[in-house]
Write a protein that holds these residues in place. Structure first.
Motif, short mmCIF file in Angstrom:
data_model
loop_
_atom_site.label_atom_id
_atom_site.label_comp_id
_atom_site.label_asym_id
_atom_site.label_seq_id
_atom_site.Cartn_x
_atom_site.Cartn_y
_atom_site.Cartn_z
N SER A 212 33.86 45.12 18.09
CA SER A 212 35.04 45.31 17.23
C SER A 212 36.25 44.47 17.66
O SER A 212 37.31 44.56 17.05
CB SER A 212 35.43 46.79 17.23
OG SER A 212 35.75 47.21 18.55
N LEU A 213 36.08 43.63 18.68
CA LEU A 213 37.21 42.85 19.20
C LEU A 213 37.37 41.53 18.45
O LEU A 213 36.40 40.97 17.95
CB LEU A 213 36.99 42.55 20.69
CG LEU A 213 36.97 43.75 21.64
CD1 LEU A 213 36.59 43.29 23.04
CD2 LEU A 213 38.33 44.44 21.66
N PRO A 214 38.60 41.00 18.37
CA PRO A 214 38.81 39.64 17.84
C PRO A 214 38.04 38.64 18.71
O PRO A 214 37.74 38.93 19.88
CB PRO A 214 40.32 39.43 17.96
CG PRO A 214 40.90 40.81 18.05
CD PRO A 214 39.87 41.65 18.75
N VAL A 215 37.75 37.46 18.16
CA VAL A 215 36.89 36.49 18.84
C VAL A 215 37.35 36.17 20.26
O VAL A 215 36.56 36.23 21.21
CB VAL A 215 36.78 35.19 18.02
CG1 VAL A 215 36.02 34.13 18.81
CG2 VAL A 215 36.07 35.46 16.70
N ALA A 216 38.62 35.85 20.43
CA ALA A 216 39.12 35.46 21.76
C ALA A 216 38.95 36.59 22.78
O ALA A 216 38.49 36.37 23.91
CB ALA A 216 40.58 35.04 21.67
N GLN A 217 39.28 37.81 22.36
CA GLN A 217 39.13 38.97 23.26
C GLN A 217 37.66 39.29 23.50
O GLN A 217 37.27 39.66 24.60
CB GLN A 217 39.85 40.18 22.67
CG GLN A 217 41.36 40.03 22.61
CD GLN A 217 42.02 41.25 22.01
OE1 GLN A 217 41.53 42.37 22.16
NE2 GLN A 217 43.14 41.05 21.32
N ALA A 218 36.85 39.15 22.46
CA ALA A 218 35.42 39.44 22.58
C ALA A 218 34.77 38.50 23.60
O ALA A 218 33.97 38.93 24.43
CB ALA A 218 34.74 39.30 21.23
N GLU A 219 35.16 37.23 23.57
CA GLU A 219 34.53 36.27 24.47
C GLU A 219 35.06 36.41 25.89
O GLU A 219 34.33 36.18 26.85
CB GLU A 219 34.71 34.86 23.91
CG GLU A 219 34.03 34.74 22.54
CD GLU A 219 33.74 33.32 22.09
OE1 GLU A 219 34.29 32.38 22.67
OE2 GLU A 219 32.96 33.18 21.13
N ALA A 220 36.32 36.82 26.02
CA ALA A 220 36.84 37.11 27.37
C ALA A 220 36.11 38.31 27.96
O ALA A 220 35.75 38.32 29.15
CB ALA A 220 38.34 37.39 27.29
N LYS A 221 35.86 39.32 27.13
CA LYS A 221 35.12 40.51 27.56
C LYS A 221 33.68 40.13 27.90
O LYS A 221 33.12 40.61 28.90
CB LYS A 221 35.14 41.56 26.44
CG LYS A 221 34.38 42.84 26.74
CD LYS A 221 35.08 43.67 27.79
CE LYS A 221 34.41 45.02 27.97
NZ LYS A 221 35.06 45.82 29.05
N LEU A 222 33.09 39.27 27.07
CA LEU A 222 31.72 38.81 27.30
C LEU A 222 31.59 38.15 28.66
O LEU A 222 30.66 38.44 29.43
CB LEU A 222 31.33 37.83 26.19
CG LEU A 222 30.00 37.10 26.36
CD1 LEU A 222 28.84 38.05 26.10
CD2 LEU A 222 29.91 35.91 25.42
N ILE A 223 32.52 37.27 28.99
CA ILE A 223 32.48 36.57 30.27
C ILE A 223 32.65 37.55 31.42
O ILE A 223 31.97 37.44 32.45
CB ILE A 223 33.56 35.47 30.31
CG1 ILE A 223 33.20 34.36 29.31
CG2 ILE A 223 33.71 34.89 31.72
CD1 ILE A 223 34.31 33.35 29.08
N ALA A 224 33.54 38.52 31.25
CA ALA A 224 33.75 39.53 32.30
C ALA A 224 32.47 40.33 32.55
O ALA A 224 32.11 40.61 33.70
CB ALA A 224 34.89 40.46 31.90
N LEU A 225 31.77 40.69 31.47
CA LEU A 225 30.51 41.44 31.60
C LEU A 225 29.44 40.58 32.27
O LEU A 225 28.65 41.06 33.08
CB LEU A 225 30.03 41.89 30.22
CG LEU A 225 30.88 42.97 29.53
CD1 LEU A 225 30.43 43.17 28.10
CD2 LEU A 225 30.79 44.28 30.31
N TRP A 226 29.42 39.29 31.93
CA TRP A 226 28.46 38.36 32.51
C TRP A 226 28.67 38.21 34.02
O TRP A 226 27.70 38.11 34.79
CB TRP A 226 28.60 37.01 31.80
CG TRP A 226 27.83 35.88 32.36
CD1 TRP A 226 26.48 35.81 32.52
CD2 TRP A 226 28.36 34.62 32.82
NE1 TRP A 226 26.12 34.58 33.04
CE2 TRP A 226 27.26 33.83 33.23
CE3 TRP A 226 29.63 34.09 32.89
CZ2 TRP A 226 27.42 32.52 33.72
CZ3 TRP A 226 29.79 32.79 33.37
CH2 TRP A 226 28.69 32.03 33.78
#
Length: 309
Positions: free
Chosen positions: A17-31
């Motif tokens: 449900s996050l905007p693209v920029a936040q979603a990808e920042a979250k994705l990298i943090a999870l990675w």
């Protein structure tokens, strides 16, 4: 990082449900979760370089982007190149695993078999003329002022991509203030190029005149090549333009803006241009990257001095 079904579902929900920029920042943090602190610092550096090169959301990454990224390491040690590419592949694989990316495009790029981009994606001078002819045909067939403007824009995009050797992001970011007269012709100032290295490229008189006619009374801060909605043309919308013209010209559907940049480098070297000048025009970080054009398309070879069989 081994992910259970529970983890996959939780991660997918965390970014859905996050905007693209936040979603990808979250994705990298999870990675990066669970990695050692020293590794996290290194992986962030690897990722920053990849995303800066990509210059678009990770969600839009393609196999071709990865191939071009691999080619961008021409001046680095082989081991350095493999570390950075492996990190990009790992991030893409993780994004696919949790459902953020529909395909794992990194699987097709094998670290032991990195493609020869210049030879595989070579356009000769006749191909460039076919592209210009196809774009010109679109202009001739355009009936309304709006379609004529768009067709002329696309024709000038093809010409400037080739003649200036610009990257896709660079041509999309141009404003009319970046183009300044120089005698009877002019020059293009490329701002914030990769590696924070600005550069100036001279433009031949014929293309300069066509650009100035296209400009009309546009403001210096206006985009040179605007989108249909106004503002700068997005990089992801540039590729379909080049692809459509390439197909019309009878060339490969894989032709992209970067192929025209490769063509500039290859043709300049073949015509005897000093590699140092080619390096400065294309904005390469070092001469080793430019040297790929000479090695891929040599003008001479010892094989030519052997007897005929």
């Amino acid at each position: 990082m081994t992910l259970s079904l529970v983890h996959l579902t939780a991660h997918r929900k965390a970014i859905a449900s996050l905007p693209v920029a936040q979603a990808e920042a979250k994705l990298i943090a999870l990675w990066l979760e669970g990695k050692a602190e020293s590794s996290i610092i290194s992986y962030r550096r690897y990722t920053r370089r990849f995303l800066d090169f990509l210059d678009k959301p990770l969600k839009k990454v393609t196999y071709e982007d990865l191939v071009e990224y691999a080619a961008d390491f021409g001046g680095n040690a082989e081991n350095t190149k493999r570390i950075y590419i492996a990190a990009a592949k790992s991030l893409i694989s993780f994004a696919h695993k949790i459902g953020y990316l529909p395909f794992n495009v990194g699987m097709a790029l094998k670290l032991g078999e990195l493609p020869d981009v210049i030879n595989e994606r070579y356009l000769d001078e006749a191909d460039i003329k076919l592209l210009v002819r196809a774009a010109s045909k679109h202009l001739e067939q355009a009936k309304t002022p709006k379609r004529q403007y768009t067709a002329l824009r696309n024709l000038l995009i093809i010409k400037l991509l080739y003649q200036a050797g610009l990257r896709a992001s660079e041509i999309c970011d141009l404003t009319w203030g970046d183009l300044t007269p120089r005698g009877e012709s002019g020059q293009v100032y490329v701002r914030k190029a990769k590696g924070s290295k600005n550069r100036t490229i001279l433009i031949k008189q014929k293309l300069w005149s066509e650009l100035m006619e296209f400009k009309a009374s546009a403001h210096p801060t206006s985009a040179v090549f605007p989108s249909q909605k106004g503002g700068h043309l997005d990089r992801q919308n540039l590729h379909p333009i080049v692809k459509a013209i390439a197909l019309e010209a009878g060339l490969s559907e894989l032709v992209s803006a970067h192929w025209l940049r490769h063509a500039h480098g290859s043709h300049a070297i073949e015509r005897g241009t000093n590699p140092v000048l080619v390096k400065e025009t294309l904005g390469h970080a070092n001469l080793a990257i430019t040297d790929r054009y000479l090695k891929a398309r040599p003008n001479d070879s010892s094989a030519l001095n052997l007897m005929d069989l």
